[in-house]
Design a protein around this motif. Structure first.
Motif, PDB file in Angstrom:
ATOM      1  N   GLY A   1       0.746  -1.415  -0.068  1.00 55.59           N
ATOM      2  CA  GLY A   1      -0.096   0.060   0.006  1.00 55.59           C
ATOM      3  C   GLY A   1       0.978   1.181  -0.031  1.00 55.59           C
ATOM      4  N   LEU A   2       0.352   2.345  -0.227  1.00 55.14           N
ATOM      5  CA  LEU A   2       0.850   3.685  -0.197  1.00 55.14           C
ATOM      6  C   LEU A   2      -0.001   4.519   0.615  1.00 55.14           C
ATOM      7  N   ALA A   3       0.652   5.286   1.500  1.00 58.23           N
ATOM      8  CA  ALA A   3       0.086   6.337   2.206  1.00 58.23           C
ATOM      9  C   ALA A   3       0.534   7.388   2.118  1.00 58.23           C
ATOM     10  N   THR A   4       0.285   8.459   1.341  1.00 64.98           N
ATOM     11  CA  THR A   4       0.840   9.848   0.694  1.00 64.98           C
ATOM     12  C   THR A   4       0.137  10.891   1.045  1.00 64.98           C
ATOM     13  N   SER A   5       0.667  11.926   1.668  1.00 65.90           N
ATOM     14  CA  SER A   5      -0.184  13.274   1.700  1.00 65.90           C
ATOM     15  C   SER A   5      -0.124  13.937   0.539  1.00 65.90           C
TER      16      SER A   5
ATOM     17  N   ALA B   1       0.964  12.641  -7.278  1.00 68.28           N
ATOM     18  CA  ALA B   1       1.342  11.210  -7.040  1.00 68.28           C
ATOM     19  C   ALA B   1       1.349  10.315  -7.911  1.00 68.28           C
ATOM     20  N   GLU B   2       0.322  10.145  -8.760  1.00 69.72           N
ATOM     21  CA  GLU B   2       0.047   9.272  -9.816  1.00 69.72           C
ATOM     22  C   GLU B   2       0.923   9.673 -10.899  1.00 69.72           C
ATOM     23  N   TYR B   3       1.203  10.685 -11.157  1.00 74.10           N
ATOM     24  CA  TYR B   3       2.052  11.143 -12.465  1.00 74.10           C
ATOM     25  C   TYR B   3       3.566  10.552 -12.062  1.00 74.10           C
ATOM     26  N   HIS B   4       3.978  10.692 -10.997  1.00 74.70           N
ATOM     27  CA  HIS B   4       5.420  10.386 -10.843  1.00 74.70           C
ATOM     28  C   HIS B   4       5.351   8.664 -10.542  1.00 74.70           C
ATOM     29  N   LEU B   5       4.579   8.144  -9.900  1.00 76.48           N
ATOM     30  CA  LEU B   5       4.389   6.782  -9.926  1.00 76.48           C
ATOM     31  C   LEU B   5       4.232   5.997 -11.291  1.00 76.48           C
TER      32      LEU B   5
ATOM     33  N   LEU C   1       5.866   2.634 -11.402  1.00 73.61           N
ATOM     34  CA  LEU C   1       5.934   1.957 -10.010  1.00 73.61           C
ATOM     35  C   LEU C   1       4.325   1.711  -9.657  1.00 73.61           C
ATOM     36  N   TYR C   2       3.203   2.402 -10.232  1.00 77.99           N
ATOM     37  CA  TYR C   2       2.094   2.490  -9.815  1.00 77.99           C
ATOM     38  C   TYR C   2       1.511   1.234  -9.701  1.00 77.99           C
TER      39      TYR C   2
END
Length: 223
Positions: free
Chosen positions: A109-113, A119-123, A128-129
């Motif tokens: 899982g991912l828990a990001t502020s 976030a989705e752009y970089h993953l 990595l998404y």
């Protein structure tokens, strides 16, 4: 015990992006005439936090009538520009660790502020998404880090209990959030050294994702 899931923070854990935020905080401080020597302590306070809690830290640290949201937008514009070109680096050992977890059938899982779009752009840019079974963004919970909500939500959506989940963080706010949620909390040091608060909430402190990988490999292979 054998852990069933691992929930990661993103900035400073997955990506070497905290240094970019700090670079842009320094530039914004210079733009607004704020004392540069206060920028690093301010960054340590706000890392992993929400815009509302960070606003309070900004006002307390700098004692200024400058609108924090305006200041924040200057920072984020610089961060976004850097994130597009040249782009973030993936932290050493992360790809190998994510691949290992998927091979072992451990939920990720991912828990990001960080905001969903950013976030989705970089993953996705770094491929990595698809490693993540569930992603919880800051706007999906009422209270951000250091409150436990985001990690409790991550565990709930993954279908696991906090006690059988590892939380991976680099910031004090994040470590407290994971610890308060009841996860086995691993602090992987990036730019912030563990202080008394972090050590109170972290179960282990590592200097690299490779060290975390070794611990999880031992746990996964344990009878």
């Amino acid at each position: 015990m054998k852990f069933k899931a691992v929930v990661f923070d993103m900035d400073g854990v997955i990506f070497d992006s905290e240094k970019v935020y700090r670079m842009m905080e320094h530039r914004a401080a210079a733009k607004y005439g704020l004392p540069d020597e206060k920028v690093e302590p301010f960054c340590n306070l706000i890392a992993g936090g929400t815009k509302d809690t960070n606003r309070k830290h900004f006002e307390a640290m700098f004692g200024t009538d400058i609108d924090y949201m305006e200041f924040r937008e200057v920072v984020n514009s610089g961060v976004d520009a850097y994130g597009r070109d040249p782009g973030y680096d993936v932290k050493p050992g992360i790809r190998e660790l994510l691949s290992f977890l998927k091979e072992q059938g451990i939920l990720v899982g991912l828990a990001t502020s960080t905001a969903r779009e950013r976030a989705e752009y970089h993953l996705k840019r770094h491929g990595l998404y698809d490693y993540f079974d569930r992603i919880i963004y800051g706007d999906m919970v009422k209270r951000g880090k250091p409150n436990p909500d985001i990690y409790l939500t991550a565990c709930e959506t993954l279908g696991v209990s906090p006690q059988e989940t590892v939380g991976v963080e680099d910031s004090i706010n994040g470590v407290v959030s994971s610890g308060r949620a009841g996860l086995f909390t691993a602090m992987v040091v990036d730019l912030i050294e563990p202080n008394e608060t972090a050590l109170e909430h972290a179960d282990v402190v590592f200097r690299s994702a490779e060290e975390l990988h070794r611990m999880l490999a031992s746990d996964a292979l344990a009878e």
